[in-house]
Write an enzyme that holds these catalytic residues in place. Structure first.
Site, mmCIF file in Angstrom:
data_model
loop_
_atom_site.group_PDB
_atom_site.id
_atom_site.type_symbol
_atom_site.label_atom_id
_atom_site.label_comp_id
_atom_site.label_asym_id
_atom_site.label_seq_id
_atom_site.Cartn_x
_atom_site.Cartn_y
_atom_site.Cartn_z
ATOM 1 N N GLN A 1 49.359 40.881 55.156
ATOM 2 C CA GLN A 1 47.963 40.909 54.688
ATOM 3 C C GLN A 1 47.213 39.578 54.735
ATOM 4 O O GLN A 1 46.062 39.521 55.175
ATOM 5 C CB GLN A 1 47.912 41.443 53.240
ATOM 6 C CG GLN A 1 46.502 41.648 52.740
ATOM 7 C CD GLN A 1 46.387 42.115 51.307
ATOM 8 O OE1 GLN A 1 45.345 41.977 50.688
ATOM 9 N NE2 GLN A 1 47.436 42.679 50.740
ATOM 10 N N GLU B 1 52.085 38.782 47.638
ATOM 11 C CA GLU B 1 50.924 38.813 46.744
ATOM 12 C C GLU B 1 51.224 38.517 45.269
ATOM 13 O O GLU B 1 50.703 37.580 44.676
ATOM 14 C CB GLU B 1 50.264 40.200 46.874
ATOM 15 C CG GLU B 1 49.168 40.489 45.865
ATOM 16 C CD GLU B 1 47.910 39.692 46.111
ATOM 17 O OE1 GLU B 1 47.462 39.631 47.263
ATOM 18 O OE2 GLU B 1 47.356 39.129 45.142
ATOM 19 N N ASP C 1 46.814 37.355 48.652
ATOM 20 C CA ASP C 1 46.800 37.576 50.101
ATOM 21 C C ASP C 1 45.394 37.450 50.686
ATOM 22 O O ASP C 1 45.105 36.537 51.457
ATOM 23 C CB ASP C 1 47.346 38.971 50.421
ATOM 24 C CG ASP C 1 48.862 39.015 50.372
ATOM 25 O OD1 ASP C 1 49.492 37.959 50.515
ATOM 26 O OD2 ASP C 1 49.419 40.109 50.196
ATOM 27 N N GLY D 1 33.621 33.056 28.862
ATOM 28 C CA GLY D 1 32.695 32.024 29.333
ATOM 29 C C GLY D 1 31.594 31.787 28.312
ATOM 30 O O GLY D 1 31.719 32.171 27.146
ATOM 31 N N GLY D 2 30.498 31.202 28.765
ATOM 32 C CA GLY D 2 29.413 30.838 27.867
ATOM 33 C C GLY D 2 28.671 32.042 27.298
ATOM 34 O O GLY D 2 27.990 31.924 26.286
#
Ligand code: COA
Length: 414
Positions: free
Chosen positions: A16, A138, A167, A246-247
């Site tokens: 892959q 993977e 991959d 996050g923010g």
């Protein structure tokens, strides 16, 4: 004209990671010549078979816009053909286990001798270091690159993700390295080696988790739900479930029908700029000016309560209705879309991101087309080649006569 018209790729990739890279190069207009073992080919041709006798979807969906040349590169004739290909091509891409190409007799030094302008691009599991000789697939890359330790719920084991960041993610990184090296070659006249280790590529995609690792030194990660739950942080970036982390805090929330439909969910982001709109939509106008809820900082230790309240509202709505109601108010939300829904999405068909391809062995199938759109280099997705379909024409291009080609066929070199 296409962006990479005239560029020839010696595609020595399999499975892959490498094939996703060379497929992109093919979509950008390069002539991709995939070299495969006679009678065997890329292992994925015959993996996960859904239609006996036909190349698998695994193979067909990763090898569009390529030509296939069968070649046993461990025979003298095979080695000679490979040498001619190296002289003829601009880029060689490979993702064999470490050392395989050297054992075949094609070291970087030898390749440069044959073609000093060659760009030699490799995917390996790890870069130089203690694990450089390891074979990697993977999920090993997802684990070694930091994705698994930061994915999943706090009280569960590490999780791998369905997105093939090890991959296909590494294939994208390699593709960028190749076109950058081609650009540099325009000025330097020289080729170079390009290496994209899977661990490094996954870590690059997990950059924000290394950010959080360092933020931990300054105290708890307040944007993670565990902060509001009063659960102490350990030494490493924890798994954060579906927290955005996050923010702008966000979560996956149930929508109408979740009891029977595994994908009846929405992602909902409580973006600070539209907090007042959120309060109105969910029927909590009193939160707009309440000093305990009005600002992002004071909300951080109440994320569970806030998202439970929002969910009580989303559970009364279909996931697409949530989108229709929130979008005009600038509230960022997104339905959880199943593969079935994506396959049927007309807009993705219109843009060529979902494409129907016809194949002589398997008939029509769907694939993901080129996700990167260039306004001056259109992509036509053509079916993957059958094993050795282009052997004759590629060998003729390299100057072999019909007699040479028959002799190579007889000897099993092609
Ligand atoms: N003619 C003759 N021999 C060929 C050939 C050809 N056309 N194509 C490949 N081979 C040989 C190789 O030379 C190698 O032989 P050797 O071990 O005797 O030197 C052999 O086939 C197998 O190659 P290898 O890469 O080791 O395949 P594998 O199936 O054992 O391992 C991977 C598969 C993916 C684990 C391994 O290739 C790998 O770690 N690659 C780098 C990381 C990577 O890309 N992983 C993700 C894959 S999606």
């Amino acid at each position: 004209m296409k962006a990479l018209d005239g560029i020839k790729i010696l595609d020595f990739t399999h499975v892959q990671s490498g094939p996703t890279c060379t497929q992109l190069l093919g979509w950008f207009g390069a002539d991709v010549i995939k070299v495969e073992r006679p009678g065997v080919g890329d292992a994925t041709r015959k993996q996960l078979i859904d239609k006996p006798g036909s190349d698998s979807l695994y193979f067909t969906m990763l090898n569009h816009n390529k030509r296939s040349l069968t070649l046993n590169t461990k025979t003298d004739d095979g080695k000679e053909v490979l040498e001619r290909l190296i002289k003829e091509c601009d880029v060689m891409v490979e993702n064999f286990a470490p050392g395989a190409l050297d054992r075949m007799g094609f070291t970087w030094e030898r390749i440069q001798e044959l073609n000093p302008k060659m760009i030699m691009a490799s995917v390996k599991g790890f870069g130089p270091g203690p694990y450089e000789d390891c074979k990697v697939y993977e999920n090993v890359a997802q684990c070694a690159g930091g994705a698994a330790s930061t994915t999943g719920f706090r009280d569960g084991p590490p999780l791998v993700t369905g997105a093939q960041i090890g991959d296909s993610g590494t294939g994208l990184h390699l593709c960028l390295g190749i076109v950058t090296a081609l650009f540099q070659r325009e000025r330097s006249g020289r080729g170079q080696k390009v290496l994209a280790p899977m661990q490094d590529s996954v870590l690059n995609l997990c950059r924000v988790k290394l950010r959080d690792q360092q933020r931990l030194d300054a105290g708890p990660l307040k944007e993670y739900s565990q902060f509001g739950e009063g659960v102490a942080f350990g030494e490493a970036t924890p798994r954060a479930g579906n927290d955005s982390g996050g923010g702008q805090p966000g979560r996956i929330l149930k929508c109408l029908g979740w009891e029977n439909d595994p994908d009846a969910y929405t992602y909902f982001i409580t973006q600070a700029a539209v907090w007042k709109n959120i309060c109105d939509v969910i029927g909590k106008p009193e939160w707009k000016d309440d000093p305990d809820y009005a600002t992002p900082d004071v909300r951080l230790n109440k994320l569970n309560e806030i998202f439970d309240t929002i969910e009580a509202w989303t559970m009364t709505k279909d996931k697409f209705d949530v989108m229709d109601i929130c979008n005009p108010l600038n509230i960022p939300v997104g339905p959880i879309l199943s593969m079935k829904e994506l396959a049927e999405e007309p807009a993705l068909r219109d843009t060529g991101t979902i494409v129907e391809v016809d194949h002589p062995e398997r008939g029509k199938y769907l694939t993901v087309g080129c996700p990167v759109k260039l306004s001056d280099s259109e992509v036509d997705v053509t079916r993957s080649p059958l094993l050795g379909e282009h052997s004759e024409e590629v060998l003729a291009m390299l100057g072999y006569s019909e007699t040479d080609i028959s002799a190579m066929r007889e000897s099993g070199a092609i």
